[in-house]
Design a protein around this motif. Structure first.
Motif, PDB file in Angstrom:
ATOM      1  N   ARG A   1      34.621  73.142 123.005  1.00 37.86           N
ATOM      2  CA  ARG A   1      35.086  72.516 121.770  1.00 37.86           C
ATOM      3  C   ARG A   1      36.582  72.246 121.860  1.00 37.86           C
ATOM      4  N   LEU A   2      36.915  70.956 121.807  1.00 39.07           N
ATOM      5  CA  LEU A   2      38.304  70.532 121.907  1.00 39.07           C
ATOM      6  C   LEU A   2      38.997  70.695 120.563  1.00 39.07           C
ATOM      7  N   SER A   3      40.272  71.032 120.612  1.00 40.09           N
ATOM      8  CA  SER A   3      41.057  71.150 119.378  1.00 40.09           C
ATOM      9  C   SER A   3      42.318  70.296 119.483  1.00 40.09           C
ATOM     10  N   LYS A   4      42.879  69.991 118.340  1.00 41.64           N
ATOM     11  CA  LYS A   4      44.129  69.208 118.260  1.00 41.64           C
ATOM     12  C   LYS A   4      44.043  67.912 119.068  1.00 41.64           C
ATOM     13  N   VAL A   5      42.969  67.167 118.827  1.00 38.40           N
ATOM     14  CA  VAL A   5      42.778  65.907 119.542  1.00 38.40           C
ATOM     15  C   VAL A   5      43.665  64.834 118.913  1.00 38.40           C
ATOM     16  N   GLU A   6      44.501  64.217 119.729  1.00 36.55           N
ATOM     17  CA  GLU A   6      45.390  63.157 119.261  1.00 36.55           C
ATOM     18  C   GLU A   6      45.170  61.913 120.112  1.00 36.55           C
ATOM     19  N   SER A   7      45.151  60.756 119.455  1.00 39.58           N
ATOM     20  CA  SER A   7      44.949  59.494 120.157  1.00 39.58           C
ATOM     21  C   SER A   7      46.207  58.643 120.071  1.00 39.58           C
ATOM     22  N   ASP A   8      46.477  57.905 121.151  1.00 39.90           N
ATOM     23  CA  ASP A   8      47.654  57.046 121.188  1.00 39.90           C
ATOM     24  C   ASP A   8      47.356  55.875 122.115  1.00 39.90           C
ATOM     25  N   ALA A   9      48.169  54.848 121.999  1.00 41.86           N
ATOM     26  CA  ALA A   9      48.038  53.699 122.894  1.00 41.86           C
ATOM     27  C   ALA A   9      48.639  54.039 124.249  1.00 41.86           C
ATOM     28  N   GLY A  10      47.914  53.719 125.299  1.00 41.64           N
ATOM     29  CA  GLY A  10      48.404  53.927 126.653  1.00 41.64           C
ATOM     30  C   GLY A  10      48.522  52.606 127.386  1.00 41.64           C
ATOM     31  N   GLY A  11      49.348  52.611 128.409  1.00 42.16           N
ATOM     32  CA  GLY A  11      49.591  51.388 129.176  1.00 42.16           C
ATOM     33  C   GLY A  11      51.081  51.198 129.358  1.00 42.16           C
ATOM     34  N   LYS A  12      51.507  50.974 130.598  1.00 42.10           N
ATOM     35  CA  LYS A  12      52.925  50.974 130.906  1.00 42.10           C
ATOM     36  C   LYS A  12      53.695  49.884 130.157  1.00 42.10           C
ATOM     37  N   GLY A  13      53.146  48.673 130.108  1.00 38.99           N
ATOM     38  CA  GLY A  13      53.840  47.595 129.397  1.00 38.99           C
ATOM     39  C   GLY A  13      53.954  47.865 127.907  1.00 38.99           C
ATOM     40  N   ILE A  14      52.906  48.463 127.328  1.00 39.96           N
ATOM     41  CA  ILE A  14      52.950  48.819 125.910  1.00 39.96           C
ATOM     42  C   ILE A  14      54.011  49.884 125.679  1.00 39.96           C
ATOM     43  N   ASN A  15      54.099  50.868 126.590  1.00 47.48           N
ATOM     44  CA  ASN A  15      55.160  51.867 126.501  1.00 47.48           C
ATOM     45  C   ASN A  15      56.541  51.212 126.510  1.00 47.48           C
ATOM     46  N   VAL A  16      56.710  50.230 127.382  1.00 51.41           N
ATOM     47  CA  VAL A  16      57.996  49.525 127.473  1.00 51.41           C
ATOM     48  C   VAL A  16      58.321  48.842 126.152  1.00 51.41           C
ATOM     49  N   SER A  17      57.334  48.145 125.584  1.00 52.71           N
ATOM     50  CA  SER A  17      57.564  47.431 124.325  1.00 52.71           C
ATOM     51  C   SER A  17      57.932  48.384 123.196  1.00 52.71           C
ATOM     52  N   ARG A  18      57.332  49.566 123.187  1.00 48.57           N
ATOM     53  CA  ARG A  18      57.624  50.529 122.118  1.00 48.57           C
ATOM     54  C   ARG A  18      59.064  51.050 122.226  1.00 48.57           C
ATOM     55  N   THR A  19      59.551  51.260 123.440  1.00 49.95           N
ATOM     56  CA  THR A  19      60.943  51.684 123.592  1.00 49.95           C
ATOM     57  C   THR A  19      61.900  50.546 123.270  1.00 49.95           C
ATOM     58  N   ILE A  20      61.529  49.328 123.632  1.00 50.14           N
ATOM     59  CA  ILE A  20      62.357  48.175 123.264  1.00 50.14           C
ATOM     60  C   ILE A  20      62.497  48.095 121.746  1.00 50.14           C
ATOM     61  N   LYS A  21      61.411  48.354 121.037  1.00 50.09           N
ATOM     62  CA  LYS A  21      61.453  48.380 119.571  1.00 50.09           C
ATOM     63  C   LYS A  21      62.417  49.459 119.083  1.00 50.09           C
ATOM     64  N   ALA A  22      62.394  50.637 119.720  1.00 52.75           N
ATOM     65  CA  ALA A  22      63.293  51.718 119.328  1.00 52.75           C
ATOM     66  C   ALA A  22      64.757  51.326 119.515  1.00 52.75           C
ATOM     67  N   LEU A  23      65.021  50.430 120.455  1.00 52.75           N
ATOM     68  CA  LEU A  23      66.374  49.959 120.718  1.00 52.75           C
ATOM     69  C   LEU A  23      66.776  48.807 119.793  1.00 52.75           C
ATOM     70  N   HIS A  24      65.923  48.517 118.811  1.00 56.01           N
ATOM     71  CA  HIS A  24      66.154  47.436 117.846  1.00 56.01           C
ATOM     72  C   HIS A  24      66.217  46.074 118.525  1.00 56.01           C
ATOM     73  N   SER A  25      65.490  45.948 119.627  1.00 55.01           N
ATOM     74  CA  SER A  25      65.335  44.664 120.306  1.00 55.01           C
ATOM     75  C   SER A  25      63.885  44.200 120.149  1.00 55.01           C
ATOM     76  N   VAL A  26      63.616  43.003 120.632  1.00 53.15           N
ATOM     77  CA  VAL A  26      62.307  42.392 120.409  1.00 53.15           C
ATOM     78  C   VAL A  26      61.636  42.089 121.744  1.00 53.15           C
ATOM     79  N   SER A  27      60.344  42.373 121.807  1.00 48.88           N
ATOM     80  CA  SER A  27      59.534  41.963 122.953  1.00 48.88           C
ATOM     81  C   SER A  27      58.216  41.412 122.442  1.00 48.88           C
ATOM     82  N   ILE A  28      57.508  40.740 123.309  1.00 47.96           N
ATOM     83  CA  ILE A  28      56.134  40.333 123.035  1.00 47.96           C
ATOM     84  C   ILE A  28      55.246  41.075 124.024  1.00 47.96           C
ATOM     85  N   ALA A  29      54.338  41.889 123.512  1.00 49.22           N
ATOM     86  CA  ALA A  29      53.418  42.645 124.354  1.00 49.22           C
ATOM     87  C   ALA A  29      52.165  41.808 124.589  1.00 49.22           C
ATOM     88  N   THR A  30      51.821  41.585 125.846  1.00 42.36           N
ATOM     89  CA  THR A  30      50.641  40.802 126.186  1.00 42.36           C
ATOM     90  C   THR A  30      49.723  41.617 127.093  1.00 42.36           C
TER      91      THR A  30
END
Length: 311
Positions: free
Chosen positions: A27-56
């Motif tokens: 029985r698994l506990s504390k299951v958390e889901s998130d988006a994975g994928g290197k380009g998506i990770n990049v876009s999320r950090t770009i957002k944190a830097l108050h810059s803009v990207s288009i994730a494709t």
């Protein structure tokens, strides 16, 4: 404009389990889901830097819907191609000693018509003002020459290309001469058929050789949680990462790439670019999901980064 490409995204599920009991119900506990994928990770950090990207990339099924909703919620601009197949799921089990065991699914099969739709979109948006970031692995149905073709298309349109992928795809793609390549020490070792762990001198030699052999503008090598090397045609720069209480290092390399791209987009000098990338890397390691969200934390760590020029 920065465009990120994630051909094989995933829904990452992280769960806690004290110990795996074979042939029993676990029985698994504390299951958390998130988006994975290197380009998506990049876009999320770009957002944190108050810059803009288009994730494709490609999304399909319930997992694809989950990632799409997350991108919308985080206000990250995207143009994802909807596919017939299902976006994969990756399960990560963390035990009582914080050791992680991963179970990763294969990616879906991408139809030729779906691939053509992505190529058509990128062909229409790439221009001399774009930085195209190609990250991660490829799903089934895609040729090993896919990255090479994307690099060639982007260069024809005047875009700068950053390539960050595994050796399997790097070896086929680097011949197209992207502007910047991120390669790990192991990937450099494989690229030059070296059968032992690289010393610092050998790593620097391989990095310089990669720049010369493939006519690159820059190369990036990250040594896990320790330091980063940036190679140009005439210089080698090194920055050491601070000793911090690491929450996770998964995705920290993607944060580095994001900071590097934003620094380039802002026409910063190479020292400032490396400092910003290093700040993103450190902030990512301090975040439980490797997605830094606080620009002030990023800039604080960027300001502490010291750049050494190696001869």
């Amino acid at each position: 404009m920065i465009v990120t490409v994630t051909l094989n995204p995933a829904v990452d599920k992280v769960a806690r389990l004290d110990a795996i009991r074979e042939y029993e119900i676990n029985r698994l506990s504390k299951v958390e889901s998130d988006a994975g994928g290197k380009g998506i990770n990049v876009s999320r950090t770009i957002k944190a830097l108050h810059s803009v990207s288009i994730a494709t990339g490609f999304l399909g099924g319930s997992g694809g819907n989950f990632i799409d909703c997350l991108l919308q919620r985080e206000e990250i601009e995207s143009h994802m191609i909807q596919i017939i197949g299902n976006t994969r799921n990756n399960l990560k089990i963390v035990d009582a000693d914080n050791r992680m065991t991963e179970f990763n699914e294969e990616g879906p099969f991408i139809l030729q018509s779906e691939q053509d739709e992505l190529f058509d979109y990128l062909r229409g948006c790439l221009d001399g003002e774009c930085i195209l970031i190609l990250s991660g692995s490829m799903p089934k149905g895609m040729s090993r020459s896919t990255y090479r073709r994307l690099i060639e298309m982007a260069k024809e349109n005047g875009s700068v290309v950053i390539l960050d992928t595994t050796y399997r795809h790097l070896a086929d793609s680097i011949e197209a001469k992207p502007a910047i390549v991120k390669a790990s020490p192991d990937e450099l070792r494989q690229l030059y058929h070296i059968d032992h762990e690289l010393s610092e001198a050998e790593l620097i030699q391989c990095g310089k050789r990669m720049i010369e052999d493939y006519d690159l503008q820059m190369g990036i090598t990250l040594v896990h949680q320790q330091c980063a090397y940036v190679f140009t045609a005439s210089n080698v720069f090194k920055t050491e990462f601070p000793d911090v209480d690491v929450k996770t290092s998964v995705g920290a390399g993607d944060a580095f790439v994001a900071g590097f791209a934003v620094g380039m987009e802002q026409n910063a000098d190479i020292h400032e670019v490396i400092q910003l990338a290093s700040g993103c890397y450190t902030a990512a390691m301090l975040s439980k999901n490797a997605h830094p969200t606080d620009i002030h934390t990023i800039k604080e760590w960027a300001g502490r980064a010291e750049i050494i020029e190696l001869k």
